[in-house]
Enzyme design. Structure first.
Site, mmCIF file in Angstrom:
data_model
loop_
_atom_site.group_PDB
_atom_site.id
_atom_site.type_symbol
_atom_site.label_atom_id
_atom_site.label_comp_id
_atom_site.label_asym_id
_atom_site.label_seq_id
_atom_site.Cartn_x
_atom_site.Cartn_y
_atom_site.Cartn_z
ATOM 1 C CG HIS A 22 5.989 -13.434 -20.559
ATOM 2 N ND1 HIS A 22 5.115 -12.739 -20.335
ATOM 3 C CD2 HIS A 22 6.094 -14.854 -20.025
ATOM 4 C CE1 HIS A 22 5.168 -13.691 -18.816
ATOM 5 N NE2 HIS A 22 5.541 -14.551 -19.071
ATOM 6 N N GLY A 23 6.153 -10.153 -22.212
ATOM 7 C CA GLY A 23 5.288 -9.200 -22.037
ATOM 8 C C GLY A 23 4.735 -9.656 -20.663
ATOM 9 N N GLY A 27 -1.986 -12.449 -15.918
ATOM 10 C CA GLY A 27 -1.608 -13.723 -14.627
ATOM 11 C C GLY A 27 -1.222 -12.568 -14.187
ATOM 12 C CD GLU A 111 6.117 -19.998 -15.741
ATOM 13 O OE1 GLU A 111 7.340 -20.045 -15.890
ATOM 14 O OE2 GLU A 111 6.043 -19.229 -15.674
#
Length: 294
Positions: A22-23, A27, A111
């Site tokens: 992901h970009g 976080g 994740e």
């Protein structure tokens, strides 16, 4: 000689499996975001959105050979987290609807679970402990270890093969490309499972950068390899050892049926103490027990 059934099966194998992280997320920019926002709700930053948009263009260029090829299709799998879903939305802007044969949200490529809300100081201590214990087997309190992620990614791979075998409806003349939008650890574990890397080899792997992608492409003998699209220098930067890189090159270049015979199977890691010239019991022609006494 390849029989007709083998040829037909080969046609339906995806030409590429592309793993994308992901970009940049809120976080990634500030770890304190995890103290008030559930991990699965962490959004992309403006830079992360731009990264995903650019990644879509780059991936399409890989698949279409910068627009030279016309016979290709894509299918997407995406983690259910907000940052991966948003990444896919941006990547998807580079692909006309007619090129997309399917999109599936897949919870098993999410994740690693770190244990609900993450208190910054506590997580700092926990991650220091993980470094001492070992990144693969350390289980976060109330969360998962990388070994746990390995188990669910392995389950996902079984489903992926079933999809490839029976559910992807497309013209065999079209190159099929599977794009998996996931997370750094899940993507590394996917590669570990696919290429049968050891735990020790996994420990040396570097994480993907935001929106970085790895292309697994079919080689000459029908084996997927990172070495078809990527250079040796890239693989070195990712943390692959010389032995792992040699294995990737073998997968890319071995003729059909030659991979098992010619490529490394890491035997020296377990049998380095064994003399390769040792014969099995009873095979030594000079064994006195086998001699007849005249």
């Amino acid at each position: 000689m390849i029989n007709s059934s083998e040829t037909e099966q080969q046609k339906f194998l995806p030409k590429r499996i592309i793993l994308v992280r992901h970009g940049e997320s809120a976080g990634n920019l500030d770890g304190a975001a995890y103290t008030t926002t559930p991990d699965y709700k962490i959004p992309l930053t403006p830079d992360g959105i731009a990264q995903a948009n650019l990644a879509g263009t780059q991936i399409r260029d890989v698949i279409s050979d910068s627009g030279k090829l016309r016979n290709w299709k894509v299918c997407f799998y995406v983690s259910p987290y907000e940052r991966t879903r948003s990444t896919l939305r941006e990547i998807g802007k580079s692909f006309p609807r007619k090129r997309v044969i399917g999109v599936r949200e897949e919870c098993r490529i999410r994740e690693q679970d770190f244990g609900n809300f993450q208190i910054t100081e506590r997580m700092k201590i926990i991650k220091e402990t993980r470094e001492r214990f070992g990144r693969f087997f350390y289980r976060f309190p109330e969360g998962e270890s990388a070994a746990d992620v390995f188990d669910r990614v392995s389950s996902f791979l079984e489903s992926l093969w079933r999809d490839i075998d029976s559910r992807f409806q497309h013209d065999p003349a079209d190159d099929l490309n599977i794009i998996i939008v996931s997370h750094g650890l899940a993507a590394r574990v996917f590669l570990m499972k696919w290429f049968k890397w050891t735990v020790e080899q996994f420990e040396y792997l570097n994480n993907f950068n935001n929106c970085e992608f790895r292309v697994m492409q079919l080689g000459d003998g029908g084996e997927y390899s990172l070495a078809v699209h990527h250079s040796e220098e890239e693989m070195q930067q990712w943390g692959l050892s010389p032995e792992m890189i040699a294995d990737q090159k073998c997968r890319a270049n071995s003729p059909r049926g030659g991979f098992i015979e010619k490529c490394q199977w890491y035997l020296d890691g377990f049998f380095d103490h064994v003399d390769p010239d040792d014969s099995e019991d009873g095979e030594n022609e000079d064994n006195t027990d086998d001699k007849t006494v005249s």
